[in-house]
Design a protein around this motif. Structure first.
Motif, PDB file in Angstrom:
ATOM      1  N   TRP A  22       0.826  -1.208   0.000  1.00 14.53           N
ATOM      2  CA  TRP A  22       0.000   0.000   0.000  1.00 14.53           C
ATOM      3  C   TRP A  22       0.863   1.262   0.000  1.00 14.53           C
ATOM      4  O   TRP A  22       0.552   2.239  -0.673  1.00 14.53           O
TER       5      TRP A  22
ATOM      6  N   GLY B 223       0.796   3.832  -2.899  1.00  9.27           N
ATOM      7  CA  GLY B 223       0.305   5.130  -2.441  1.00  9.27           C
ATOM      8  C   GLY B 223       1.229   6.247  -2.898  1.00  9.27           C
ATOM      9  O   GLY B 223       0.780   7.316  -3.330  1.00  9.27           O
TER      10      GLY B 223
ATOM     11  N   LEU C 144       0.706   6.783  -6.647  1.00  9.31           N
ATOM     12  CA  LEU C 144      -0.531   7.498  -6.938  1.00  9.31           C
ATOM     13  C   LEU C 144      -0.433   8.966  -6.544  1.00  9.31           C
ATOM     14  O   LEU C 144      -0.981   9.842  -7.235  1.00  9.31           O
TER      15      LEU C 144
ATOM     16  N   TRP D 168      -0.921  12.153  -8.995  1.00  8.74           N
ATOM     17  CA  TRP D 168      -1.797  13.308  -8.706  1.00  8.74           C
ATOM     18  C   TRP D 168      -1.038  14.618  -8.895  1.00  8.74           C
ATOM     19  O   TRP D 168      -1.542  15.562  -9.525  1.00  8.74           O
TER      20      TRP D 168
ATOM     21  N   LEU E 233      -9.025  10.448  -8.226  1.00  7.96           N
ATOM     22  CA  LEU E 233      -7.854   9.657  -7.854  1.00  7.96           C
ATOM     23  C   LEU E 233      -8.079   8.920  -6.532  1.00  7.96           C
ATOM     24  O   LEU E 233      -7.611   7.795  -6.357  1.00  7.96           O
TER      25      LEU E 233
ATOM     26  N   SER F 243      -7.834   5.054  -5.989  1.00  2.02           N
ATOM     27  CA  SER F 243      -6.959   4.528  -4.945  1.00  2.02           C
ATOM     28  C   SER F 243      -7.685   3.520  -4.070  1.00  2.02           C
ATOM     29  O   SER F 243      -7.123   2.477  -3.699  1.00  2.02           O
TER      30      SER F 243
ATOM     31  N   GLY G 165      -6.621  -0.192  -3.857  1.00  2.00           N
ATOM     32  CA  GLY G 165      -6.269  -0.713  -2.532  1.00  2.00           C
ATOM     33  C   GLY G 165      -7.023  -1.987  -2.213  1.00  2.00           C
ATOM     34  O   GLY G 165      -6.475  -2.919  -1.603  1.00  2.00           O
TER      35      GLY G 165
END
Length: 206
Positions: A39, A43, A46, A50, A75, A79, A83
């Motif tokens: 994650w 993360g 991502l 962004w 986003l 996510s 996830g």
């Protein structure tokens, strides 16, 4: 409780080649450290995506509160979905592995090896391997470690000289040994945790 540098327990062996060796069996359901790492990695990816999209909007002189809100919500939804996919994939992996991840470690004054065997084995089998290798290779420094690496599927070595920081997570039996680009995850049982942590800290600049 802090322990001395000559610590040997039922879990840890100290062999004639000057290396501490032990096996740790990670419960993939109760200790989801691997899932948290996945994650964290995605993360970060991502978040970078962004920021890239926001920069493009700025370059196009098209950034507004509405656009920023739309980008952020879109986003975030992506996510959450991603996830969930990661979670399902992790649970499938845990099921295939029988809920356990067994890893071997070898540690000396210079660094530490994190070794996953080719075949999924249980802790008792791993300890048996260590004992047999130590007995068979007594008096031949380095051969025990070579035997372990020969049966490895993946292996990560961290040189203590390159360590930037050491993080302690006793609740997860985890010690994070961080280099500039690599992060080695070291596990130890409750009774050995302080010894392993203190040994690593004593041999690093952290």
């Amino acid at each position: 409780m802090n322990r001395g540098m000559n610590h040997v327990s039922k879990n840890i062996t100290f062999d004639s080649d000057g290396v501490y060796r032990w096996a740790y069996e990670l419960n993939l359901y109760k200790n989801p450290t691997i899932l948290f790492l996945i994650w964290k990695i995605f993360g970060g990816i991502l978040l970078a995506l962004w920021l890239f999209m926001v920069v493009l909007e700025v370059i196009d002189d098209n950034l507004s509160l509405d656009n920023l809100f739309e980008l952020t919500v879109g986003l975030l939804l992506f996510s959450l979905g991603f996830g969930l996919i990661c979670l399902l994939g992790y649970l499938l992996y845990a099921l295939i592995m029988g809920g356990k991840y067994c890893v071997l470690f070898e540690m000396d004054d210079k660094g530490i090896h994190h070794i996953q065997m080719k075949a999924q084995i249980k802790k008792v089998e791993a300890i048996s391997i260590l004992t047999r290798l130590a007995g068979a290779m007594a008096g031949r420094p380095g051969v025990v470690g070579t035997g372990m690496l020969a049966g490895a599927r993946t292996s990560m070595y961290t040189s203590f000289a390159d360590v930037r920081s050491v993080e302690s997570c006793p609740g997860r039996n985890l010690i994070k040994v961080n280099e500039l680009l690599n992060k080695n995850q070291v596990y130890a049982e409750d009774e050995d945790f302080d010894f392993v942590l203190n040994f690593i800290r004593a041999h690093t600049k952290s």
